[in-house]
Design a protein around this motif. Structure first.
Motif, mmCIF file in Angstrom:
data_model
loop_
_atom_site.group_PDB
_atom_site.id
_atom_site.type_symbol
_atom_site.label_atom_id
_atom_site.label_comp_id
_atom_site.label_asym_id
_atom_site.label_seq_id
_atom_site.Cartn_x
_atom_site.Cartn_y
_atom_site.Cartn_z
ATOM 1 N N VAL A 67 0.833 -1.211 0.000
ATOM 2 C CA VAL A 67 0.000 0.000 0.000
ATOM 3 C C VAL A 67 0.860 1.250 0.000
ATOM 4 O O VAL A 67 2.067 1.206 0.253
ATOM 5 N N GLY A 68 0.204 2.373 -0.261
ATOM 6 C CA GLY A 68 0.826 3.678 -0.117
ATOM 7 C C GLY A 68 0.429 4.307 1.205
ATOM 8 O O GLY A 68 -0.703 4.135 1.673
ATOM 9 N N GLY A 69 1.342 5.031 1.811
ATOM 10 C CA GLY A 69 1.070 5.655 3.101
ATOM 11 C C GLY A 69 0.505 7.055 2.947
ATOM 12 O O GLY A 69 1.032 7.860 2.182
ATOM 13 N N ILE A 70 -0.574 7.331 3.661
ATOM 14 C CA ILE A 70 -1.182 8.662 3.673
ATOM 15 C C ILE A 70 -0.912 9.352 5.006
ATOM 16 O O ILE A 70 -0.476 10.505 5.048
ATOM 17 N N ARG A 71 -1.157 8.644 6.094
ATOM 18 C CA ARG A 71 -0.983 9.225 7.421
ATOM 19 C C ARG A 71 0.503 9.391 7.734
ATOM 20 O O ARG A 71 1.334 8.581 7.301
#
Length: 241
Positions: A85-89
């Protein structure tokens, strides 16, 4: 018997002591690939590569219904999904393990249910909490047992793919409450719920989402991803020892 669905970066499970492979035909077409059966620690395990052999299936091309039906047909008691996944937080940068506790679905055009067609009843499954609490607890305990660290809560946003998201789209996901972003969590989780199969997700952040650390493609570090998948494998071993 636990099923493990491997995503990008985990097309094979090297620590699995393979006993046999089996091609399963389903009413919904062919699964991504043959099922691989074996032992991991003291447990019987069946493994399937979500994207097929050689990572040949894009997220929107995966036959999620066939994959889940095939696993259910083999009598599995639960499914652990592995995802990149890609990190947002801000605290979910590359290399972070995340065990999400809820989902927002932005995908479209995928076969999202087994309950369709003129001869099937309309069924509304309760999807308030998409992940099974018991299986999530096992994963979190295994993270500790393996001497690793993971963020034990987070909202997974499932986008359509195969392209990566724009920076504006990531801002929208962030406003909606999403913490990480992937492309394969749905309809996989919902289909497992329809089959009454406990389902949990162990995610590895492999890059920052667009606008959170530059370009998602440029920021991808193969060494970080490989080290993270080694952590995932250690967690699986601790969980099934």
């Amino acid at each position: 018997m636990l099923a493990i669905i491997g995503g990008s970066g985990l097309a094979k499970l090297p620590v699995l002591e393979v006993t046999h492979r089996q091609v399963v035909r389903t009413p919904y077409g062919d699964p991504s690939c043959a099922l691989t059966f074996g032992h991991l620690g003291q447990q019987n395990v069946v493994f399937i590569a979500r994207h097929g052999h050689g990572h040949s299936l894009a997220p929107h091309e995966i036959n999620y219904r066939a994959n889940i039906w095939a696993l259910h047909n083999q009598g599995v008691k639960g499914i652990l999904s592995i995802g990149s996944v890609g990190g947002i937080r801000a605290d979910m940068g590359p290399g972070t393990l995340v065990v999400p506790d809820n989902i927002i679905d932005y995908s479209w055009g995928r076969k999202h249910t087994f309950f369709d067609g003129p001869e099937r009843p309309v069924v509304h499954v309760d999807f308030s909490n998409p992940y099974d609490d018991g299986l999530r607890s096992r994963v979190i305990a295994a993270v500790d047992a393996a001497g690793k660290q993971a963020v034990s809560q987070g909202i997974y946003a499932c986008t359509q793919g195969p392209r990566l998201e724009t920076a504006a789209e990531i801002l929208r996901l962030e406003r909606d409450g999403a913490d990480i972003v992937g492309m394969t969590g749905m309809p996989e989780a919902c289909l497992a719920r329809e089959m009454n199969l406990p389902y949990a997700h162990l995610c590895l952040v492999v890059n920052w989402a667009a606008g959170k650390g530059g370009s998602a493609t440029v920021d991808f570090d193969p060494a970080t991803a490989e080290a993270g998948m080694n952590d995932v494998t250690a967690v699986l071993q601790a969980m099934l020892s």
